[in-house]
Write a protein that holds these residues in place. Structure first.
Motif, PDB file in Angstrom:
ATOM      1  N   THR A 177      21.586  45.074  39.052  1.00 33.04           N
ATOM      2  CA  THR A 177      22.989  45.452  38.917  1.00 33.04           C
ATOM      3  C   THR A 177      23.858  44.213  39.090  1.00 33.04           C
ATOM      4  O   THR A 177      23.628  43.404  39.993  1.00 33.04           O
ATOM      5  N   VAL A 178      24.843  44.065  38.212  1.00 40.48           N
ATOM      6  CA  VAL A 178      25.786  42.955  38.261  1.00 40.48           C
ATOM      7  C   VAL A 178      27.194  43.540  38.304  1.00 40.48           C
ATOM      8  O   VAL A 178      27.552  44.379  37.471  1.00 40.48           O
ATOM      9  N   MET A 179      27.985  43.137  39.291  1.00 41.27           N
ATOM     10  CA  MET A 179      29.376  43.589  39.380  1.00 41.27           C
ATOM     11  C   MET A 179      30.296  42.385  39.238  1.00 41.27           C
ATOM     12  O   MET A 179      30.075  41.349  39.882  1.00 41.27           O
ATOM     13  N   ALA A 180      31.314  42.518  38.407  1.00 41.20           N
ATOM     14  CA  ALA A 180      32.211  41.400  38.141  1.00 41.20           C
ATOM     15  C   ALA A 180      33.656  41.863  38.163  1.00 41.20           C
ATOM     16  O   ALA A 180      33.958  43.016  37.862  1.00 41.20           O
ATOM     17  N   ASP A 181      34.583  40.948  38.530  1.00 36.58           N
ATOM     18  CA  ASP A 181      35.997  41.228  38.361  1.00 36.58           C
ATOM     19  C   ASP A 181      36.504  40.453  37.144  1.00 36.58           C
ATOM     20  O   ASP A 181      35.750  39.743  36.476  1.00 36.58           O
ATOM     21  N   PHE A 182      37.779  40.618  36.843  1.00 37.14           N
ATOM     22  CA  PHE A 182      38.275  40.116  35.565  1.00 37.14           C
ATOM     23  C   PHE A 182      39.040  38.802  35.663  1.00 37.14           C
ATOM     24  O   PHE A 182      39.506  38.276  34.652  1.00 37.14           O
ATOM     25  N   GLN A 183      39.171  38.237  36.847  1.00 37.72           N
ATOM     26  CA  GLN A 183      40.073  37.108  37.010  1.00 37.72           C
ATOM     27  C   GLN A 183      39.635  35.855  36.253  1.00 37.72           C
ATOM     28  O   GLN A 183      40.460  35.026  35.875  1.00 37.72           O
ATOM     29  N   GLY A 184      38.324  35.691  36.064  1.00 39.26           N
ATOM     30  CA  GLY A 184      37.867  34.510  35.348  1.00 39.26           C
ATOM     31  C   GLY A 184      37.758  34.686  33.851  1.00 39.26           C
ATOM     32  O   GLY A 184      37.371  33.755  33.135  1.00 39.26           O
ATOM     33  N   PHE A 185      38.133  35.871  33.356  1.00 39.63           N
ATOM     34  CA  PHE A 185      37.886  36.192  31.948  1.00 39.63           C
ATOM     35  C   PHE A 185      38.686  35.310  30.989  1.00 39.63           C
ATOM     36  O   PHE A 185      38.133  34.734  30.047  1.00 39.63           O
ATOM     37  N   ALA A 186      39.974  35.178  31.224  1.00 42.50           N
ATOM     38  CA  ALA A 186      40.809  34.393  30.307  1.00 42.50           C
ATOM     39  C   ALA A 186      40.381  32.934  30.288  1.00 42.50           C
ATOM     40  O   ALA A 186      40.279  32.312  29.218  1.00 42.50           O
ATOM     41  N   ALA A 187      40.112  32.379  31.470  1.00 41.84           N
ATOM     42  CA  ALA A 187      39.708  30.977  31.529  1.00 41.84           C
ATOM     43  C   ALA A 187      38.372  30.764  30.825  1.00 41.84           C
ATOM     44  O   ALA A 187      38.153  29.727  30.193  1.00 41.84           O
ATOM     45  N   MET A 188      37.470  31.732  30.927  1.00 44.37           N
ATOM     46  CA  MET A 188      36.182  31.620  30.246  1.00 44.37           C
ATOM     47  C   MET A 188      36.374  31.589  28.734  1.00 44.37           C
ATOM     48  O   MET A 188      35.757  30.784  28.026  1.00 44.37           O
ATOM     49  N   THR A 189      37.258  32.459  28.227  1.00 46.14           N
ATOM     50  CA  THR A 189      37.527  32.477  26.792  1.00 46.14           C
ATOM     51  C   THR A 189      38.130  31.156  26.340  1.00 46.14           C
ATOM     52  O   THR A 189      37.734  30.587  25.310  1.00 46.14           O
ATOM     53  N   ASP A 190      39.068  30.637  27.112  1.00 47.94           N
ATOM     54  CA  ASP A 190      39.683  29.358  26.765  1.00 47.94           C
ATOM     55  C   ASP A 190      38.680  28.211  26.829  1.00 47.94           C
ATOM     56  O   ASP A 190      38.761  27.258  26.045  1.00 47.94           O
ATOM     57  N   ALA A 191      37.729  28.294  27.768  1.00 48.90           N
ATOM     58  CA  ALA A 191      36.727  27.231  27.897  1.00 48.90           C
ATOM     59  C   ALA A 191      35.874  27.126  26.641  1.00 48.90           C
ATOM     60  O   ALA A 191      35.353  26.054  26.320  1.00 48.90           O
ATOM     61  N   LEU A 192      35.749  28.232  25.905  1.00 47.76           N
ATOM     62  CA  LEU A 192      34.991  28.232  24.655  1.00 47.76           C
ATOM     63  C   LEU A 192      35.861  27.886  23.450  1.00 47.76           C
ATOM     64  O   LEU A 192      35.399  27.910  22.317  1.00 47.76           O
ATOM     65  N   GLY A 193      37.126  27.557  23.694  1.00 50.28           N
ATOM     66  CA  GLY A 193      38.023  27.233  22.586  1.00 50.28           C
ATOM     67  C   GLY A 193      38.521  28.442  21.839  1.00 50.28           C
ATOM     68  O   GLY A 193      38.931  28.345  20.676  1.00 50.28           O
ATOM     69  N   GLY A 194      38.506  29.610  22.490  1.00 48.33           N
ATOM     70  CA  GLY A 194      38.917  30.847  21.829  1.00 48.33           C
ATOM     71  C   GLY A 194      37.740  31.517  21.140  1.00 48.33           C
ATOM     72  O   GLY A 194      36.683  30.909  20.925  1.00 48.33           O
ATOM     73  N   VAL A 195      37.924  32.774  20.776  1.00 37.02           N
ATOM     74  CA  VAL A 195      36.863  33.562  20.146  1.00 37.02           C
ATOM     75  C   VAL A 195      37.431  34.240  18.903  1.00 37.02           C
ATOM     76  O   VAL A 195      38.521  34.819  18.941  1.00 37.02           O
ATOM     77  N   ASP A 196      36.702  34.166  17.789  1.00 32.76           N
ATOM     78  CA  ASP A 196      37.116  34.797  16.533  1.00 32.76           C
ATOM     79  C   ASP A 196      36.664  36.253  16.517  1.00 32.76           C
ATOM     80  O   ASP A 196      35.460  36.542  16.575  1.00 32.76           O
ATOM     81  N   VAL A 197      37.614  37.169  16.423  1.00 33.43           N
ATOM     82  CA  VAL A 197      37.328  38.597  16.450  1.00 33.43           C
ATOM     83  C   VAL A 197      37.810  39.233  15.152  1.00 33.43           C
ATOM     84  O   VAL A 197      38.969  39.051  14.755  1.00 33.43           O
ATOM     85  N   ASP A 198      36.927  39.961  14.490  1.00 34.60           N
ATOM     86  CA  ASP A 198      37.280  40.669  13.255  1.00 34.60           C
ATOM     87  C   ASP A 198      37.847  42.030  13.638  1.00 34.60           C
ATOM     88  O   ASP A 198      37.107  42.940  14.031  1.00 34.60           O
TER      89      ASP A 198
END
Length: 358
Positions: A177-198
């Motif tokens: 089981t893995v439990m996570a909160d959302f605070q690092g989510f935006a920074a993670m997306t930015d660290a990848l240079g953004g994500v292309d979503v259709d």
């Protein structure tokens, strides 16, 4: 196609109640949980010591032997690792803070709910990865408490009870089981240079920056990705479409990592680890050795082979106590459980047209 932010709400407009804001933001936490295994595995593999083989050193010809050579002992044949078996992982998205996560991990009660739940199944052949989203208001039997919304398991008995509740629902043992909160989510997306979503279902956001999401491929930065996976009020079917959007983003994120080597660059991995891991709690069994075996077992899993779908339900309703809930579809739940038990989930997915995450 780009993103067009709409004007912010006028000053002095009423703020949403704290509880409502919390419910809106909780649901995106599971996405960090879904990629954390990949991040941790990559961090381990990329940072493990490398064994260098020294170049041979030239020496003069050996002197004639005066004694019989010693026959070396045969090198024992290493015992191969056992073949991988099917593995089930529960991902919990919560608004938990560090102290609250510690309480939940120990099985204590706390003011938090598992409002984003994904049951991840890795079949024994590791040819695909399956993610089954559970609607947060699904009415289930919570062991020891009776009927309740599935997400209440975390509040009533922490991670252990949340895990037991999903095990009882699907009739499956959960290995980790893995439990996570959302605070690092935006920074993670930015660290990848953004994500292309259709984006198949365009919409105008109703929260935060009121972002407009046009149809087609959108490059989402961290804050835009948050808005995309949080939105529910813009849709007539509310949480159902929000779950579909979460699945769309997860697949896009994983596709980017696979296509662009997002987890092969050491600096990127270190940044992702620094961003995600402070917001994640894992069960004690998810050790470095376990992660190493998991990483090795996934070596032949093709990129883009993940399949995500929502556990079928019987629609919305109201309990006798006035709670707004989502009713189970017992026949569909039993069919999913049987497919998991028999190792035929791929057949179930194909028969029900779920390849695209319906």
């Amino acid at each position: 196609m780009g993103i067009s932010p709409e004007p912010a709400a006028a000053a002095g407009s009423a703020a949403a109640p704290g509880g409502m804001n919390r419910r809106r933001t909780i649901a995106i936490a599971v996405i960090a949980g879904l990629v954390v295994l990949a991040v941790v595995v990559a961090a381990f593999l990329l940072n493990r010591p490398r064994t260098e083989t020294a170049a041979p050193v030239e020496t003069s010809a050996p002197a004639p032997e005066t004694t019989p050579p010693v026959t070396p002992e045969p090198t024992p044949t290493p015992t191969p690792d056992p073949p991988p078996t099917a593995l089930n992982i529960l991902l919990i998205g919560s608004d938990s803070r560090v102290n609250d996560r510690a309480v939940a991990a120990s099985g204590g009660t706390s003011d938090q709910r598992g409002d984003a739940l994904v049951f991840v199944h890795l079949p024994a052949d590791r040819q695909s990865v399956y993610g089954i989203s559970l609607m947060r208001d699904l009415w289930v039997d919570i062991p020891g408490y009776g009927g309740g919304k599935v997400n209440a398991g975390l509040e009533l008995g922490g991670v252990p009870l949340m895990t037991q509740t999903v095990e009882a629902l699907l009739g499956q043992h959960i290995d980790h089981t893995v439990m996570a909160d959302f605070q690092g989510f935006a920074a993670m997306t930015d660290a990848l240079g953004g994500v292309d979503v259709d984006i198949k279902r365009p919409f105008q956001g109703t929260i935060d920056d009121f972002v407009n999401f046009p149809p087609g491929v959108n490059r989402l930065n961290g804050s835009q990705a948050l808005a995309f996976v949080r939105e529910r009020k813009a849709f007539a079917d509310g949480d159902y479409q929000r779950v579909r959007n979460q699945q769309t983003f997860i697949k896009a994120l994983m596709a980017k990592m696979a296509a662009e080597g997002g987890l092969s660059d050491r600096n990127t991995v270190k940044q992702l680890v620094a961003t995600v891991l402070p917001h994640v709690t894992v069960d004690p069994g998810l050790t470095v050795e376990t992660l190493e075996r998991l990483a090795f077992s996934l070596r032949s899993t093709a990129p883009g082979s993940g399949v995500f779908f929502t556990l079928p339900t019987a629609g919305v309703g109201t309990t006798t106590s006035g709670q707004s809930v989502i009713w189970q579809n017992p026949a569909a739940t039993a069919a999913v459980s049987a497919a998991l038990s028999s190792g035929t989930l791929a057949d179930y997915v194909a028969a029900n047209g779920l390849q695209n995450g319906n």
